[in-house]
Structure formats: C-alpha cells, structure tokens
Design an enzyme around this catalytic site. Structure first.
Site, PDB file in Angstrom:
ATOM      1  CG  HIS A  90      -1.929   1.081   1.175  1.00 24.91           C
ATOM      2  ND1 HIS A  90      -1.626   2.378   1.488  1.00 24.91           N
ATOM      3  CD2 HIS A  90      -3.228   1.073   0.789  1.00 24.91           C
ATOM      4  CE1 HIS A  90      -2.702   3.129   1.306  1.00 24.91           C
ATOM      5  NE2 HIS A  90      -3.684   2.359   0.885  1.00 24.91           N
ATOM      6  CD  GLU A 164      -5.290   1.585  -3.037  1.00 22.70           C
ATOM      7  OE1 GLU A 164      -6.439   1.780  -2.642  1.00 22.70           O
ATOM      8  OE2 GLU A 164      -4.317   1.563  -2.272  1.00 22.70           O
TER       9      GLU A 164
HETATM   10  P1  PGA Z   1      -9.339   6.298   0.308  1.00 25.81           P
HETATM   11  O1  PGA Z   1      -8.113   5.313   0.583  1.00 25.81           O
HETATM   12  O2  PGA Z   1     -10.523   5.445  -0.084  1.00 25.81           O
HETATM   13  O3  PGA Z   1      -9.532   7.009   1.599  1.00 25.81           O
HETATM   14  O4  PGA Z   1      -8.921   7.195  -0.815  1.00 25.81           O
HETATM   15  C1  PGA Z   1      -7.871   4.224  -0.263  1.00 25.81           C
HETATM   16  C2  PGA Z   1      -6.662   3.495   0.217  1.00 25.81           C
HETATM   17  O5  PGA Z   1      -5.788   4.093   0.850  1.00 25.81           O
HETATM   18  O6  PGA Z   1      -6.534   2.296  -0.022  1.00 25.81           O
END
Ligand code: PGA
Length: 246
Positions: A90, A164
């Site tokens: 992540h 992401e």
């Molecule tokens: P968010 O975070 O939905 O608050 O943008 C997503 C993540 O960090 O996986």
C-alpha cells in the site's frame, strides 16, 4: 461474480469501535465479497468472532515462518489466525515505511507460499501522471514485482492487484473510467502477467465512495474496489455493499 470490496481501516478505530462496527457489518445480508483489513492487533479476535466475514492483514513480514524477528508477523502467523488475505505495498507503507519493490516481492511470495491471497497495490504519483510517464512507472512496478511469477504459483493461486493512484488516495479525486480501464489493460497484457491472467483479479482504490461506486465498477476488467476513508463509516460501507448486490 460478486464484487470484491476491500475495506482498509488503516490505523483507525480503537478496539471497541472496531467490534461495534463489525457487529453492524456482519449482520448485513450483503456481506458476501467483503474483506475487512483492520489493524493487525485485532485480526485474531475479529476472525474468531465474525466467522461470516473475510479478513485481511494490512501488511506481512518479509521474513518467513517463525523466528527471532521481534515485532514482525509472518504470512504463516497471519494464516494461523484464519486470515486469508494480505495487503502488500500500500502506498502508505511505501511512503511512510520506505518499503521497496524488492521487499514487497518477498512479501508477496511469502503470502503465496502460505496460501494467503496477496492484494498488491500499485499506483503512480501525481508527478508521474502529470509528466505523462505514468505507464512506464507502472510497468516498472509490475516488472519488479512479477518477473517469473508463473514459477511460484499453482493453478489455484489467486492474486488481487489494486490500482491505486497515489494522487487519488484520500483526495476526493478519481481517474476517469477510461483511465482506470487503460491501466487494467496495461496490467493484464503485461508480459509477466498475461500468461497467468486467470489467477488475477483487478480492483481499483482511491477516493471510492457510495456516489462514485457504480461508475467506477463500469471500468473494463474490474472485479471490485479497495476503500479507505469511506470504509470506516458503517453507513457508507453498508450503502456500498448494498449497491454491490443490486
Ligand atoms: P481512500 O483510501 O478510499 O480514503 O482514498 C484508499 C486506500 O488508501 O486504499
């Protein structure tokens, strides 16, 4: 297929609040497909007490098995708590804990070896996106992580890849559906992944909420979403779970 909804609680919710949320979530009839990633310290309790829900570690050790690694939690230890998923790479961990692709690859192989489904997070910075270098950036991330991956998996291995974009996480900004589809296409046509496409599920993460969930799920090849902020609020999470089952 039921959409995958991964709720990443990050370092939020004290234990009693986590239990409170789990009582609400576990009674939702639409909890199929849901995977909760709570703080590590809660995993064993929650997985034993909410058996109808799947749980996910937010991180695992780059070390394997058992051993003298104070403070570490291996894939095998996570697995022994009846937890079947782990996030890997992540951007919070890449940024705040200096995790690099070498150690992330080790973690991924440890997870696969322990029969845990890794949820590998990749994504470009705003700078890479703006300079139009984002595709190369992502291709490099994929090569570092997945070179020769077919040697390490069986036909039953499942790998979830979460796209992401870092600039989208917690910002309220999301890529267009075409942007998301473009990246998913890039992932499944990648030379290291195309031969194992059947083992791969693609999810999108970054500012997903109840308002944009449906549109995001219209991206090509998408199997689900990874939700941070909105997943801590049980009303929002329930609304997304319900729309996933409509
Ligand atoms: P968010 O975070 O939905 O608050 O943008 C997503 C993540 O960090 O996986």
């Amino acid at each position: 297929m039921t959409p995958i909804i991964i709720a990443n609680w990050k370092m939020n919710l004290q234990f009693q609040n986590a239990i409170h949320n789990m009582h609400i979530i576990s009674h939702n009839k639409n909890s199929k497909g849901l995977i909760i990633a709570p703080p590590t310290a809660y995993l064993s309790y929650l997985s034993q007490n909410f058996k109808n829900i799947n749980f996910c570690a937010q991180n695992i050790s780059k070390f394997q098995g058992l051993g003298t690694y104070t403070g570490e939690c291996s894939a095998e230890i996570i697995k022994s708590c009846d937890v079947h998923y782990t996030l890997i790479g992540h951007s919070d961990r890449r940024i705040f804990c200096n995790e690099d692709n070498d150690s992330l690859r080790n973690k991924m192989l440890n997870a696969i070896n322990a029969n845990i489904t890794p949820i590998i997070c990749i994504g470009e910075t705003l700078q890479e996106r703006k300079s139009n270098n984002y595709k190369n950036y992502l291709i490099n991330q994929l090569s570092d992580l997945f070179t020769d991956i077919n040697k390490y998996i069986t036909k039953n291995t499942k790998i979830i890849i979460a796209y992401e974009p870092i600039w989208s996480i917690g910002s309220g900004m999301t890529p267009t559906i075409d942007n998301i589809s473009e990246i998913f296409e890039l992932i499944i046509s990648n030379k290291h992944l195309s031969s194992i496409a059947k083992n791969i599920h693609l999810v999108y993460g970054g500012s997903v909420n109840v308002k944009n969930y449906h549109e995001i799920m219209s991206a090509k090849y998408i199997s689900g979403v990874l939700i941070g902020g909105a997943s801590i609020d049980t009303d929002q999470l329930a609304a997304i779970m319900n729309s996933a089952h409509q």
